[in-house]
Design a protein around this motif. Structure first.
Motif, mmCIF file in Angstrom:
data_model
loop_
_atom_site.group_PDB
_atom_site.id
_atom_site.type_symbol
_atom_site.label_atom_id
_atom_site.label_comp_id
_atom_site.label_asym_id
_atom_site.label_seq_id
_atom_site.Cartn_x
_atom_site.Cartn_y
_atom_site.Cartn_z
ATOM 1 N N ALA A 42 -12.152 6.519 -0.639
ATOM 2 C CA ALA A 42 -13.286 6.292 0.251
ATOM 3 C C ALA A 42 -13.621 7.473 1.151
ATOM 4 O O ALA A 42 -14.777 7.894 1.247
ATOM 5 C CB ALA A 42 -13.013 5.052 1.109
ATOM 6 N N HIS A 43 -12.636 8.014 1.857
ATOM 7 C CA HIS A 43 -12.900 8.979 2.921
ATOM 8 C C HIS A 43 -12.066 10.240 2.735
ATOM 9 O O HIS A 43 -11.165 10.304 1.904
ATOM 10 C CB HIS A 43 -12.596 8.352 4.286
ATOM 11 C CG HIS A 43 -13.618 7.362 4.739
ATOM 12 N ND1 HIS A 43 -14.716 7.694 5.494
ATOM 13 C CD2 HIS A 43 -13.694 6.016 4.545
ATOM 14 C CE1 HIS A 43 -15.428 6.611 5.761
ATOM 15 N NE2 HIS A 43 -14.831 5.572 5.187
ATOM 16 N N ALA A 44 -12.383 11.230 3.568
ATOM 17 C CA ALA A 44 -11.612 12.469 3.593
ATOM 18 C C ALA A 44 -10.488 12.407 4.614
ATOM 19 O O ALA A 44 -9.780 13.391 4.819
ATOM 20 C CB ALA A 44 -12.538 13.652 3.900
ATOM 21 N N GLY A 45 -10.329 11.268 5.265
ATOM 22 C CA GLY A 45 -9.280 11.057 6.237
ATOM 23 C C GLY A 45 -8.880 9.595 6.240
ATOM 24 O O GLY A 45 -9.482 8.758 5.547
ATOM 25 N N PRO A 46 -7.848 9.230 6.996
ATOM 26 C CA PRO A 46 -7.411 7.832 7.035
ATOM 27 C C PRO A 46 -8.545 6.874 7.393
ATOM 28 O O PRO A 46 -9.361 7.160 8.272
ATOM 29 C CB PRO A 46 -6.339 7.839 8.126
ATOM 30 C CG PRO A 46 -5.819 9.235 8.136
ATOM 31 C CD PRO A 46 -6.993 10.109 7.834
ATOM 32 N N VAL A 47 -8.582 5.746 6.701
ATOM 33 C CA VAL A 47 -9.537 4.688 7.039
ATOM 34 C C VAL A 47 -9.003 3.961 8.267
ATOM 35 O O VAL A 47 -7.869 3.486 8.268
ATOM 36 C CB VAL A 47 -9.714 3.709 5.866
ATOM 37 C CG1 VAL A 47 -10.653 2.570 6.264
ATOM 38 C CG2 VAL A 47 -10.239 4.432 4.634
ATOM 39 N N ASN B 82 -6.520 7.187 2.924
ATOM 40 C CA ASN B 82 -7.954 7.481 2.785
ATOM 41 C C ASN B 82 -8.698 6.511 1.867
ATOM 42 O O ASN B 82 -9.868 6.737 1.546
ATOM 43 C CB ASN B 82 -8.210 8.908 2.277
ATOM 44 C CG ASN B 82 -7.488 9.974 3.071
ATOM 45 O OD1 ASN B 82 -6.911 9.702 4.119
ATOM 46 N ND2 ASN B 82 -7.529 11.206 2.577
ATOM 47 N N THR B 83 -8.040 5.456 1.427
ATOM 48 C CA THR B 83 -8.649 4.570 0.442
ATOM 49 C C THR B 83 -9.015 3.205 1.031
ATOM 50 O O THR B 83 -8.478 2.773 2.048
ATOM 51 C CB THR B 83 -7.703 4.329 -0.745
ATOM 52 O OG1 THR B 83 -6.557 3.588 -0.291
ATOM 53 C CG2 THR B 83 -7.259 5.633 -1.373
ATOM 54 N N LEU B 84 -9.936 2.551 0.335
ATOM 55 C CA LEU B 84 -10.183 1.127 0.491
ATOM 56 C C LEU B 84 -9.558 0.417 -0.702
ATOM 57 O O LEU B 84 -9.591 0.939 -1.820
ATOM 58 C CB LEU B 84 -11.682 0.828 0.535
ATOM 59 C CG LEU B 84 -12.478 1.414 1.696
ATOM 60 C CD1 LEU B 84 -13.974 1.194 1.476
ATOM 61 C CD2 LEU B 84 -12.050 0.797 3.013
ATOM 62 N N GLN B 85 -8.993 -0.763 -0.448
ATOM 63 C CA GLN B 85 -8.341 -1.519 -1.514
ATOM 64 C C GLN B 85 -9.000 -2.892 -1.623
ATOM 65 O O GLN B 85 -9.323 -3.519 -0.612
ATOM 66 C CB GLN B 85 -6.845 -1.676 -1.238
ATOM 67 C CG GLN B 85 -6.090 -0.369 -1.048
ATOM 68 C CD GLN B 85 -5.900 0.404 -2.327
ATOM 69 O OE1 GLN B 85 -5.961 -0.167 -3.424
ATOM 70 N NE2 GLN B 85 -5.657 1.709 -2.217
ATOM 71 N N THR C 293 -8.911 0.274 -6.386
ATOM 72 C CA THR C 293 -8.690 1.286 -5.364
ATOM 73 C C THR C 293 -9.935 2.152 -5.259
ATOM 74 O O THR C 293 -10.420 2.661 -6.283
ATOM 75 C CB THR C 293 -7.476 2.173 -5.713
ATOM 76 O OG1 THR C 293 -6.294 1.376 -5.741
ATOM 77 C CG2 THR C 293 -7.297 3.281 -4.676
ATOM 78 N N ILE C 294 -10.452 2.302 -4.044
ATOM 79 C CA ILE C 294 -11.665 3.086 -3.822
ATOM 80 C C ILE C 294 -11.302 4.333 -3.029
ATOM 81 O O ILE C 294 -10.901 4.226 -1.862
ATOM 82 C CB ILE C 294 -12.720 2.266 -3.060
ATOM 83 C CG1 ILE C 294 -13.029 0.967 -3.805
ATOM 84 C CG2 ILE C 294 -13.989 3.089 -2.839
ATOM 85 C CD1 ILE C 294 -13.884 -0.003 -3.019
ATOM 86 N N HIS D 212 0.843 -1.188 0.000
ATOM 87 C CA HIS D 212 0.000 0.000 0.000
ATOM 88 C C HIS D 212 0.884 1.245 0.000
ATOM 89 O O HIS D 212 2.090 1.169 0.242
ATOM 90 C CB HIS D 212 -0.911 0.016 1.232
ATOM 91 C CG HIS D 212 -1.922 -1.092 1.267
ATOM 92 N ND1 HIS D 212 -1.562 -2.419 1.354
ATOM 93 C CD2 HIS D 212 -3.278 -1.070 1.248
ATOM 94 C CE1 HIS D 212 -2.655 -3.171 1.380
ATOM 95 N NE2 HIS D 212 -3.711 -2.368 1.311
ATOM 96 N N ASP D 213 0.256 2.393 -0.243
ATOM 97 C CA ASP D 213 1.002 3.652 -0.268
ATOM 98 C C ASP D 213 1.163 4.265 1.114
ATOM 99 O O ASP D 213 1.882 5.254 1.264
ATOM 100 C CB ASP D 213 0.308 4.661 -1.191
ATOM 101 C CG ASP D 213 0.387 4.249 -2.657
ATOM 102 O OD1 ASP D 213 1.351 3.541 -3.009
ATOM 103 O OD2 ASP D 213 -0.506 4.636 -3.427
#
Length: 270
Positions: free
Chosen positions: A143-148, A126-129, A140-141, A105-106
Motif C-alpha cells: 500500500a504505502h512507502a512507509g508503515p500504515v 507498509n501493507t494492507l491485509q 496482501t496489498i 502479520h510480518d
C-alpha cells in the motif's frame, strides 16, 4: 474490631438476574465465609426451588466491590460495619474471553477495521491485509512507502469495498477493492501532510475524510474519485488553521511543535 471477635455475620443475598434470585431474608453465616462457600450457599438455595438445577459460578459484591477475601476481612478493609445486616449482591461469573484465532502479520499491526464478512488490517510492513471473517488470509496489498498507521472503511457495496489508509509516508490513500476478483486499485492519493498520518475517519455521509498527523494538522479530504491527487485546503484556509493551531499545540523550549493529532472522529455534519 479484631477478626477473631466476630464469629458470625448477618447477610442478605440479592441479585439483579431474576433467574437466579433467592429469598432476601437475612441469613447467619460464618464471618470467615469466602466466595467458594457463598457459591455453595446460593446454589443450594436455588436448588431448593429448582429440581433440575445445574450449579452456576457466581461473583459477589459488597458495597460495590468484588469479594476476594473472607467476608470479615473485606468489611474491615472497606470500613463497613459488622453489626448491621450486610447486603451481598451476586452475579453470574463469566470466564475471561479467549482468542478464537490469531491473524499473524510480518510486523506490528497498527489498525483494524471490520465489515460483516471481511477484516481489513494495516501493518508496519507498509501493507494492507484482507482477511475473511473466519480468519482466512485473502490478500496482501503493497500500500504505502512507509508503515500504515490508520485505516477506515468508507463502504462495502456488493462485492466492492472502499477503504482509506494513512501512513508514515505522509499520504492518505483511497482504495477500491474487488472482493470477488481480489483485485485492488488506488483511486486517490491525498498529499499535504508534512509528517506521519496518525489517524483517518470517514464522515457519516461517506463523502468526506478527516486525517490527523504529527504535523499537528487535521485535514479534510473528499471521497470524490474524479481526482487522482487531492488538495485538502486552499491557502487562505491553511493560514486560518495555522492561527487557530497556536491555541492547541504544545511547544518545547526551542519553539518546536511537539503535539500530534493522534485520533479523529466525526460527530455530525451540518
Amino acid at each position: 474490631m479484631e477478626e477473631q471477635q466476630v464469629k458470625e455475620l448477618q447477610v442478605r443475598l440479592a441479585t439483579k438476574q431474576k433467574q437466579y434470585s433467592v429469598p432476601e431474608t437475612p441469613l447467619s453465616v460464618p464471618s470467615s465465609i469466602e466466595v467458594r462457600d457463598l457459591n455453595s450457599l446460593v446454589n443450594g438455595l436455588i436448588q431448593e426451588s429448582t429440581s433440575d438445577w445445574n450449579a452456576v459460578d457466581f461473583d459477589f459484591l459488597v458495597n460495590g466491590e468484588f469479594l476476594r477475601l473472607s467476608l470479615l476481612e473485606h468489611l474491615i478493609n472497606y470500613s463497613i460495619p459488622t453489626e448491621a445486616v450486610v447486603d451481598i449482591e451476586y452475579v453470574e461469573r463469566f470466564p475471561p474471553p479467549e482468542p478464537q484465532d490469531s491473524l499473524n502479520h510480518d510486523d506490528w499491526v497498527s489498525a483494524v477495521v471490520c465489515s460483516d464478512k471481511w477484516i481489513f488490517s494495516g501493518c508496519y510492513d507498509n501493507t494492507l491485509q484482507l482477511w475473511g471473517i473466519d480468519g482466512s488470509h485473502t490478500m496482501t496489498i503493497p500500500a504505502h512507502a512507509g508503515p500504515v498507521k490508520a485505516i477506515a472503511l468508507i463502504d462495502v457495496i456488493d462485492n466492492t469495498a472502499t477503504l482509506v489508509s494513512g501512513s508514515h509516508d505522509q499520504t492518505v490513500m483511497q482504495w477500491k477493492i474487488d472482493l470477488e476478483k481480489l483485485s485492488v486499485d488506488c483511486v486517490t492519493i491525498g498529499k499535504g501532510h508534512e509528517r506521519s498520518v496518525e489517524c483517518v475517519s470517514v464522515d457519516p455521509t461517506r463523502t468526506l475524510i478527516a486525517s490527523g498527523s504529527w504535523d499537528t494538522y487535521l485535514k479534510i479530504w473528499t471521497t470524490n474519485l474524479d481526482a487522482s491527487v487531492t488538495e485538502p485546503i486552499d491557502p487562505k484556509e491553511r493560514k486560518r488553521l495555522k492561527k487557530r493551531r497556536r491555541g492547541f499545540a504544545n511547544e518545547d523550549t526551542s519553539g518546536n511543535i511537539i503535539r500530534s493529532q493522534r485520533s479523529c472522529f466525526w460527530l455530525c455534519l451540518d
